[in-house]
Design a protein around this motif. Structure first.
Motif, PDB file in Angstrom:
ATOM      1  N   VAL A  21       0.854  -1.188   0.000  1.00 18.09           N
ATOM      2  CA  VAL A  21       0.000   0.000   0.000  1.00 18.09           C
ATOM      3  C   VAL A  21       0.891   1.240   0.000  1.00 18.09           C
ATOM      4  CG1 VAL A  21      -1.681   1.328   1.336  1.00 18.09           C
ATOM      5  CG2 VAL A  21      -1.935  -1.154   1.096  1.00 18.09           C
ATOM      6  N   ALA A  22       0.680   2.121  -0.967  1.00 20.46           N
ATOM      7  CA  ALA A  22       1.540   3.297  -1.121  1.00 20.46           C
ATOM      8  C   ALA A  22       0.922   4.555  -0.524  1.00 20.46           C
ATOM      9  CB  ALA A  22       1.833   3.533  -2.599  1.00 20.46           C
ATOM     10  N   ASP A  23      -0.401   4.643  -0.520  1.00 17.69           N
ATOM     11  CA  ASP A  23      -1.068   5.862  -0.064  1.00 17.69           C
ATOM     12  C   ASP A  23      -1.418   5.780   1.417  1.00 17.69           C
ATOM     13  OD1 ASP A  23      -1.088   7.043  -2.621  1.00 17.69           O
ATOM     14  OD2 ASP A  23      -2.853   5.867  -3.174  1.00 17.69           O
ATOM     15  N   THR A  24      -1.595   6.941   2.012  1.00 18.73           N
ATOM     16  CA  THR A  24      -2.080   6.999   3.387  1.00 18.73           C
ATOM     17  C   THR A  24      -3.503   6.445   3.438  1.00 18.73           C
ATOM     18  OG1 THR A  24      -0.718   8.931   3.857  1.00 18.73           O
ATOM     19  CG2 THR A  24      -2.597   8.545   5.317  1.00 18.73           C
ATOM     20  N   VAL A  25      -3.783   5.631   4.450  1.00 19.73           N
ATOM     21  CA  VAL A  25      -5.079   4.959   4.562  1.00 19.73           C
ATOM     22  C   VAL A  25      -5.895   5.596   5.681  1.00 19.73           C
ATOM     23  CG1 VAL A  25      -6.246   2.772   4.995  1.00 19.73           C
ATOM     24  CG2 VAL A  25      -4.111   2.811   3.704  1.00 19.73           C
ATOM     25  N   LYS A  26      -7.107   6.028   5.350  1.00 22.77           N
ATOM     26  CA  LYS A  26      -8.010   6.638   6.321  1.00 22.77           C
ATOM     27  C   LYS A  26      -9.180   5.700   6.602  1.00 22.77           C
ATOM     28  CE  LYS A  26      -5.817  10.678   6.186  1.00 22.77           C
ATOM     29  NZ  LYS A  26      -5.064  11.224   7.335  1.00 22.77           N
ATOM     30  N   ALA A  86     -20.513   9.086   9.121  1.00 27.01           N
ATOM     31  CA  ALA A  86     -20.788  10.325   8.389  1.00 27.01           C
ATOM     32  C   ALA A  86     -19.785  10.565   7.269  1.00 27.01           C
ATOM     33  CB  ALA A  86     -20.783  11.509   9.359  1.00 27.01           C
ATOM     34  N   GLN A  87     -18.976   9.578   6.982  1.00 25.02           N
ATOM     35  CA  GLN A  87     -17.920   9.638   5.965  1.00 25.02           C
ATOM     36  C   GLN A  87     -16.917  10.745   6.264  1.00 25.02           C
ATOM     37  OE1 GLN A  87     -19.366   8.878   1.964  1.00 25.02           O
ATOM     38  NE2 GLN A  87     -17.467   9.652   1.079  1.00 25.02           N
ATOM     39  N   ARG A  88     -16.575  10.853   7.538  1.00 24.25           N
ATOM     40  CA  ARG A  88     -15.480  11.711   7.974  1.00 24.25           C
ATOM     41  C   ARG A  88     -14.360  10.823   8.493  1.00 24.25           C
ATOM     42  NH1 ARG A  88     -16.408  17.043   8.119  1.00 24.25           N
ATOM     43  NH2 ARG A  88     -18.564  17.745   7.808  1.00 24.25           N
ATOM     44  N   VAL A  89     -13.169  11.377   8.535  1.00 25.40           N
ATOM     45  CA  VAL A  89     -12.023  10.583   8.963  1.00 25.40           C
ATOM     46  C   VAL A  89     -12.145  10.244  10.445  1.00 25.40           C
ATOM     47  CG1 VAL A  89      -9.528  10.548   9.257  1.00 25.40           C
ATOM     48  CG2 VAL A  89     -10.515  11.560   7.193  1.00 25.40           C
ATOM     49  N   ALA A  90     -12.183   8.952  10.726  1.00 26.66           N
ATOM     50  CA  ALA A  90     -12.220   8.487  12.115  1.00 26.66           C
ATOM     51  C   ALA A  90     -10.820   8.181  12.624  1.00 26.66           C
ATOM     52  CB  ALA A  90     -13.100   7.245  12.232  1.00 26.66           C
ATOM     53  N   ALA A  91      -9.935   7.767  11.708  1.00 31.47           N
ATOM     54  CA  ALA A  91      -8.567   7.432  12.108  1.00 31.47           C
ATOM     55  C   ALA A  91      -7.689   7.319  10.880  1.00 31.47           C
ATOM     56  CB  ALA A  91      -8.540   6.117  12.883  1.00 31.47           C
ATOM     57  N   THR A  92      -6.406   7.550  11.081  1.00 32.68           N
ATOM     58  CA  THR A  92      -5.400   7.280  10.049  1.00 32.68           C
ATOM     59  C   THR A  92      -4.708   5.976  10.417  1.00 32.68           C
ATOM     60  OG1 THR A  92      -5.045   9.625   9.606  1.00 32.68           O
ATOM     61  CG2 THR A  92      -3.302   8.109   8.937  1.00 32.68           C
ATOM     62  N   GLU A  93      -4.750   5.031   9.486  1.00 31.98           N
ATOM     63  CA  GLU A  93      -4.203   3.706   9.753  1.00 31.98           C
ATOM     64  C   GLU A  93      -2.747   3.635   9.310  1.00 31.98           C
ATOM     65  OE1 GLU A  93      -5.842   1.590  11.401  1.00 31.98           O
ATOM     66  OE2 GLU A  93      -7.903   2.325  11.257  1.00 31.98           O
ATOM     67  N   PRO A  94      -1.875   3.071  10.116  1.00 29.77           N
ATOM     68  CA  PRO A  94      -0.482   2.888   9.673  1.00 29.77           C
ATOM     69  C   PRO A  94      -0.433   1.916   8.497  1.00 29.77           C
ATOM     70  CG  PRO A  94      -0.887   1.736  11.746  1.00 29.77           C
ATOM     71  CD  PRO A  94      -2.105   2.555  11.472  1.00 29.77           C
ATOM     72  N   ARG A  95       0.301   2.290   7.456  1.00 28.74           N
ATOM     73  CA  ARG A  95       0.328   1.437   6.263  1.00 28.74           C
ATOM     74  C   ARG A  95       1.526   0.502   6.235  1.00 28.74           C
ATOM     75  NH1 ARG A  95       1.496   6.657   3.409  1.00 28.74           N
ATOM     76  NH2 ARG A  95       3.741   6.671   2.941  1.00 28.74           N
ATOM     77  N   ASP A  96       2.406   0.586   7.223  1.00 32.14           N
ATOM     78  CA  ASP A  96       3.553  -0.312   7.264  1.00 32.14           C
ATOM     79  C   ASP A  96       3.072  -1.759   7.308  1.00 32.14           C
ATOM     80  OD1 ASP A  96       5.131   1.905   7.316  1.00 32.14           O
ATOM     81  OD2 ASP A  96       5.559   1.826   9.467  1.00 32.14           O
ATOM     82  N   GLY A  97       3.570  -2.547   6.395  1.00 35.46           N
ATOM     83  CA  GLY A  97       3.210  -3.960   6.360  1.00 35.46           C
ATOM     84  C   GLY A  97       1.912  -4.260   5.645  1.00 35.46           C
ATOM     85  N   LEU A  98       1.188  -3.238   5.159  1.00 37.36           N
ATOM     86  CA  LEU A  98      -0.064  -3.467   4.449  1.00 37.36           C
ATOM     87  C   LEU A  98       0.195  -3.687   2.958  1.00 37.36           C
ATOM     88  CD1 LEU A  98      -2.530  -0.852   6.005  1.00 37.36           C
ATOM     89  CD2 LEU A  98      -2.339  -3.290   6.516  1.00 37.36           C
TER      90      LEU A  98
END
Length: 228
Positions: A139-144, A149-161
């Motif tokens: 995974v190259a992009d930041t994952v939200k 309500a389709q608002r950002v609840a959290a930013t998920e770490p993409r390391d290892g994804l």
């Protein structure tokens, strides 16, 4: 030596695409999209046979000429309500010729940009693997993660994804057993994982995209044109 066979589940309707016919039959460079998918598989000298799993009443398949793809290609009208069911039924058809130790590659009908280099890498890295594995890309992009309500609840770490692709390649006997016990999975690796096994991730390529939205179809056309 174990042999290699391929199964392409093509019983889906492609409802997310929003077209009047299943997306696997949409035009891509003058051919049905699935033609390009199948052409890559039958062109591989290590794959002995390719089964396309259709719904029993598929009204589209026989409208097209598939003869150019040669004698490796076969159709079986045993598609089910889910991907897992269609692949499981395809594995049953494959059992007529495939031994438990033979390799089965399951590939998305709507993933038309597979090339021979990807298949060569998959075969090489899994040749002696006890479990099998899948093509995938980190995974190259930041994952939200979104809330209701389709608002950002959290930013998920993409390391290892990694983002799973196809083909997904497992031994015939193992894959049949895995899908028989896990019908709710969205890919074959998920069924193998449910058995407590860890499939290998084989580096794929972002060009091996799955056509899900209309923009994907245009992008696939660009990729295929560039290769020519």
């Amino acid at each position: 030596m174990p042999r290699h066979f391929a199964i392409v589940p093509a019983a889906g309707s492609g409802s997310r695409f929003g077209a009047e016919k299943p997306k696997q039959y949409l035009d891509l460079l003058g051919r049905p999209l699935i033609f390009h998918t199948l052409a890559a598989l039958v062109a591989c000298p290590d794959i002995e046979r390719v089964w396309v799993v259709l719904v029993p009443d598929d009204p589209w398949w026989h409208r097209y000429d598939w003869s150019e793809l040669g004698a490796k290609l076969e159709t079986v009208a045993c598609g089910g309500a889910t991907r897992a069911e269609s692949v499981g039924n395809g594995l049953g058809a494959a059992a007529m010729v495939a031994a438990d130790d033979d390799w089965i590659l399951v590939h998305d009908a709507a993933r038309p940009c597979l090339d021979q280099a990807m298949l060569t890498r998959l075969f090489a890295e899994l040749a002696d693997d006890p479990v099998g594995g899948i093509l995938a890309v980190p995974v190259a992009d930041t994952v939200k993660r979104a809330d209701a309500a389709q608002r950002v609840a959290a930013t998920e770490p993409r390391d290892g994804l990694w983002q799973a692709q196809t083909p997904q390649m497992f031994r015939h006997g193992l894959l049949r057993a895995a899908l028989a016990s896990s019908r709710a999975v969205t890919d074959e690796a998920g069924a193998v994982e449910a058995m407590g096994l860890a499939p290998k991730l084989v580096r794929g390529d972002v060009t091996n995209l799955k056509v899900t939205w209309p923009a994907d179809l245009a992008l696939a056309a660009m990729i295929l044109r560039a290769r020519k």
